[in-house]
Design a protein around this motif. Structure first.
Motif, PDB file in Angstrom:
ATOM      1  N   GLU A   4      37.860  35.969  45.960  1.00 26.63           N
ATOM      2  CA  GLU A   4      39.035  35.776  45.116  1.00 26.63           C
ATOM      3  C   GLU A   4      40.326  35.920  45.901  1.00 26.63           C
ATOM      4  O   GLU A   4      40.490  36.862  46.677  1.00 26.63           O
ATOM      5  N   ASN A  26      41.211  26.285  46.102  1.00 28.88           N
ATOM      6  CA  ASN A  26      40.338  26.254  44.930  1.00 28.88           C
ATOM      7  C   ASN A  26      39.324  25.111  44.957  1.00 28.88           C
ATOM      8  O   ASN A  26      38.527  24.964  44.035  1.00 28.88           O
ATOM      9  N   LYS A  35      42.677  33.086  41.394  1.00 25.31           N
ATOM     10  CA  LYS A  35      42.830  33.821  40.141  1.00 25.31           C
ATOM     11  C   LYS A  35      44.291  34.236  40.020  1.00 25.31           C
ATOM     12  O   LYS A  35      44.935  34.543  41.027  1.00 25.31           O
ATOM     13  N   ASP A  55      44.639  35.663  34.647  1.00 22.68           N
ATOM     14  CA  ASP A  55      43.255  36.154  34.705  1.00 22.68           C
ATOM     15  C   ASP A  55      43.216  37.674  34.666  1.00 22.68           C
ATOM     16  O   ASP A  55      42.301  38.252  34.086  1.00 22.68           O
ATOM     17  N   TYR A  56      44.187  38.305  35.324  1.00 17.65           N
ATOM     18  CA  TYR A  56      44.223  39.763  35.414  1.00 17.65           C
ATOM     19  C   TYR A  56      45.633  40.276  35.157  1.00 17.65           C
ATOM     20  O   TYR A  56      46.610  39.622  35.514  1.00 17.65           O
TER      21      TYR A  56
END
Length: 191
Positions: A4, A26, A35, A55-56
């Motif tokens: 990632e 990607n 991400k 995503d986070y």
């Protein structure tokens, strides 16, 4: 399993500054997956009008990631991203590379990350004016992009150079392929 790479985004982020690098990293044939990371997991609108659901959030950052990419935008000057310092501290502690462009480089300068390494940014007078904590003026280099000791910095006019330096650092392409890629996106087919 793919590694990632986190791209930090914030309200009104400069979407074009990460477009080249995200598209390349990607691709299915690379060993990376992109991400997005944000202060909170709320939907974020880019300068170009794209709405992105991160995503986070910083609170749920993964324990392992391969690189942190910080893109510019208007929220940096409003100090809306100061909580990101804990993530950059984690990267420094674990030896995870950090790449920053435009006002994200200004953030790194303000927080002292660029005081002792060669770097660039929008300009030296710009960093001195907008990064009150900056003490690295003797290490500033007037270049589009500078890569030193796991930190890649770029000014806001160098999205293609920024991507090239990250691709080079992560060894995504052979050198001749990388130069062909760079030439294609910088110059195009026709002169």
């Amino acid at each position: 399993m793919k590694k990632e790479v986190l791209v930090f985004i914030s309200e009104n982020f400069a979407d074009w500054e990460s477009a080249y690098i995200c598209a390349e990293l990607n691709k299915p044939e690379t060993r990376f997956i992109m991400k997005t990371l944000a202060v909170k997991k709320n939907p974020i609108k880019s300068m170009g009008g794209f709405t992105v659901i991160p995503d986070y959030s910083i609170a749920e950052i993964p324990t392992h990631f391969h690189m942190l990419i910080l893109v510019g935008g208007t929220s940096w000057m409003k100090r809306e991203n100061d909580d990101l310092k804990q993530v950059v501290d984690l990267c420094v502690e674990k030896g995870i590379p950090v790449a920053a462009i435009c006002d994200a480089s200004t953030f790194l300068a303000d927080k002292g990350y660029l005081d002792d390494i060669e770097h660039t940014g929008n300009s030296l007078p710009y960093l001195e004016e907008y990064a009150p904590g900056y003490k690295g003026s003797d290490r500033f280099i007037e270049k589009q992009v500078v890569s030193k000791e796991g930190v890649i910095t770029a000014n806001g006019t160098s999205a293609v150079e920024f991507a090239r330096e990250i691709l080079k650092y992560l060894q995504v392409m052979q050198e001749n392929e990388l130069e062909e890629w760079y030439h294609m996106f910088k110059v195009g087919f026709y002169k």
